[in-house]
Design an enzyme around this catalytic site. Structure first.
Site, short mmCIF file in Angstrom:
data_model
loop_
_atom_site.label_atom_id
_atom_site.label_comp_id
_atom_site.label_asym_id
_atom_site.label_seq_id
_atom_site.Cartn_x
_atom_site.Cartn_y
_atom_site.Cartn_z
N ASP A 54 2.76 -59.38 -3.33
CA ASP A 54 3.20 -60.65 -2.75
C ASP A 54 3.73 -60.45 -1.33
O ASP A 54 4.58 -59.59 -1.09
CB ASP A 54 4.33 -61.27 -3.60
CG ASP A 54 3.86 -61.65 -4.99
OD1 ASP A 54 2.71 -61.32 -5.36
OD2 ASP A 54 4.64 -62.30 -5.71
N ASP A 70 -3.54 -64.46 -12.72
CA ASP A 70 -2.68 -63.31 -12.45
C ASP A 70 -2.97 -62.17 -13.44
O ASP A 70 -3.75 -62.32 -14.39
CB ASP A 70 -1.21 -63.77 -12.55
CG ASP A 70 -0.39 -63.24 -11.39
OD1 ASP A 70 -0.71 -62.14 -10.90
OD2 ASP A 70 0.58 -63.90 -11.00
N GLU A 115 -4.80 -59.62 -8.84
CA GLU A 115 -4.30 -58.34 -9.39
C GLU A 115 -3.73 -57.48 -8.27
O GLU A 115 -3.61 -56.28 -8.40
CB GLU A 115 -5.35 -57.64 -10.27
CG GLU A 115 -6.64 -57.25 -9.62
CD GLU A 115 -6.53 -56.01 -8.75
OE1 GLU A 115 -6.44 -56.19 -7.52
OE2 GLU A 115 -6.52 -54.89 -9.30
N TRP A 116 -3.43 -58.13 -7.15
CA TRP A 116 -2.65 -57.57 -6.03
C TRP A 116 -3.32 -56.39 -5.32
O TRP A 116 -2.67 -55.54 -4.74
CB TRP A 116 -1.24 -57.18 -6.50
CG TRP A 116 -0.71 -58.09 -7.55
CD1 TRP A 116 -0.36 -59.40 -7.38
CD2 TRP A 116 -0.53 -57.81 -8.95
NE1 TRP A 116 0.04 -59.94 -8.57
CE2 TRP A 116 -0.06 -58.98 -9.56
CE3 TRP A 116 -0.73 -56.66 -9.74
CZ2 TRP A 116 0.23 -59.06 -10.92
CZ3 TRP A 116 -0.45 -56.74 -11.09
CH2 TRP A 116 0.02 -57.92 -11.67
N GLY A 117 -4.66 -56.33 -5.41
CA GLY A 117 -5.37 -55.26 -4.69
C GLY A 117 -5.20 -53.89 -5.31
O GLY A 117 -5.56 -52.88 -4.71
C1 GLA Z 1 2.82 -62.90 -9.14
C2 GLA Z 1 1.83 -63.40 -8.08
C3 GLA Z 1 2.51 -64.48 -7.26
C4 GLA Z 1 2.96 -65.62 -8.16
C5 GLA Z 1 3.88 -65.09 -9.25
C6 GLA Z 1 4.17 -66.15 -10.31
O1 GLA Z 1 3.89 -62.24 -8.56
O2 GLA Z 1 1.41 -62.34 -7.27
O3 GLA Z 1 1.62 -64.96 -6.26
O4 GLA Z 1 1.83 -66.25 -8.71
O5 GLA Z 1 3.29 -63.98 -9.93
O6 GLA Z 1 4.94 -65.66 -11.35
#
Ligand code: GLA
Length: 408
Positions: free
Chosen positions: A209, A151, A186-188
């Site tokens: 997410d 993450d 890193e969520w794009g």
């Molecule tokens: C972030 C990630 C999730 C999960 C949480 C855990 O939000 O995007 O997929 O792993 O952290 O804390």
């Protein structure tokens, strides 16, 4: 301002001159990883016991046999970092330690995954791997891990730091002596599809997410539903291929709003039809198929959605092509991907909330001339032979998933 400019310039450079996305960079994850991930259902309730129970349920339900092989422990497994500098699991949650748990999972034929963060703390506030990359990768290897999700919470926002930190972690994994899939998360936010494979990742999250809802109305502020996330995959197909996958987050199938943060902002769960549509779309997208529901108690409908082998074979197709959005008009969309044997997998999506719609596909769209056979992959039956075009009735929020083979 200068930083923003630098960020844009580097991304432009990467887009223009970076690696050939489909060049072979690794022998890992040649098809999208399949398995189960603990975050949405368990969050802090993750434990040795629950991991064992999920492992057993993956086997008894037939999911393992269908291809779901990774059991991935997400955040909140950590106990801390010991005086020896090594991470240790929460002793109450994992009384026998991670090695014993990996041995159990391996003894059943499955693989085990774990989670960390390239900053000082993880997203849920546990100890992260910054400055301990090699020690932690070695620890994960010694425990017998097969997959590491990494993450980016708490890390600087700029692109160079992200590339630097992920490359460092990937190298640590490489020299750890164990084959572990490296999943960037890193969520794009910094277009990881442009640099993730070169940094050493086999997959990278492309969005925030995903929430347990069909459509939330706003992608931002923690409101990404299946439709909002789908829209963000439309331009990414050229970056996917064996060993390098765009990851639009977990399958919500069968979660029915029982998650915690996955139900934030009123995401109350989906209907079975919507869950089946996600399975169709994620298969077309060559996305990792990571369930997050309670496999131990899932109902027959959920199991049916997860274990349809004809659908899974679209996801796991050896060519590794990610579907493109071939057509969009109003609430009608057609997504298609070519398969290794020359067939096409096509999804006809009706995004309308209320009305059934007839969706027609002109075979010119797939550059097919002559006759074809169309097979409905959810009904498991051939719909017959067609020429030039065909039409299907599609219910609201439904995806009709078909396989198209030329007959002449
Ligand atoms: C972030 C990630 C999730 C999960 C949480 C855990 O939000 O995007 O997929 O792993 O952290 O804390």
């Amino acid at each position: 301002m200068i930083n923003a400019l630098k960020f844009t310039l580097i991304l432009t450079f990467l887009a223009l001159f970076s690696f050939q996305a489909r060049a072979q960079l690794t022998t890992k994850a040649q098809t999208p990883p399949m398995g189960w991930m603990s975050w949405n259902l368990f969050e802090g309730n993750i434990s040795e016991q629950s991991v064992k129970e999920i492992t057993d349920a993956l086997i008894s339900s037939g999911m393992y046999e269908a291809g779901y092989e990774y059991v991935i422990i997400d955040d909140l497994w950590q106990g801390g970092r010991g005086a020896d500098g090594k991470l240790f699991p929460d002793p109450e949650k994992f009384p026998n330690g991670m090695k014993a748990l990996a041995d159990y999972v391996h003894s059943k034929g499955l693989k085990l995954g774990i989670y960390t963060d390239v900053a000082e703390f993880t997203c849920a506030g546990k100890v992260g791997s910054l400055n301990y990359e090699e020690v932690d990768a070695k620890t994960f290897a010694d425990w017998g891990m097969d997959y590491v999700k990494v993450d980016y919470c708490g890390a600087p926002k700029d692109l160079q730091t992200a590339i630097k930190r992920y490359t460092k972690m990937a190298k640590a994994i490489e020299i750890s002596g164990r084959d572990m899939v490296f999943a960037i998360c890193e969520w794009g936010q910094r277009s990881p599809w442009l640099w993730g494979a070169e940094a050493g990742g086999q997959l990278w999250r492309t969005t925030w997410d995903l929430r347990d809802t069909w459509e939330h109305g706003d992608f931002y502020a923690g409101k990404a539903g299946i439709m909002e996330v789908l829209d963000r995959q439309a331009d990414l197909s050229k970056y996917a291929g064996p060993g390098q996958w765009n990851d639009p987050d977990m399958l919500m199938v069968g979660l029915y709003g029982k998650g915690s943060s996955s139900s934030a902002n009123g995401a109350a769960g989906c209907t079975d039809r919507e869950y089946q549509s996600q399975m169709s779309l994620w298969s077309l997208l060559s996305a990792p198929l990571l369930a997050c529901n309670d496999i131990r108690t899932m109902n027959a409908e959920t199991k049916r959605i997860f274990t349809n082998k004809e659908v899974i074979s679209i996801n796991q197709d050896a060519l590794g092509t990610q579907a493109k959005r071939l057509f969009k008009k109003g609430t009608i969309e057609i997504w298609g991907k070519q398969l290794a044997d020359g067939d096409w997998a096509v999804g006809l999506l009706n995004r309308d909330d209320e009305k059934e719609q007839t969706i027609s596909i002109d075979l010119q769209l797939l550059k097919i001339e002559g006759g074809v056979e169309i097979r409905d992959l959810w009904e498991h039956k051939s719909m017959g032979d067609f020429e030039d075009s065909f039409s299907l009735e599609v219910a609201p929020h439904e995806v009709k998933l078909v396989r198209i083979s030329t007959t002449q």
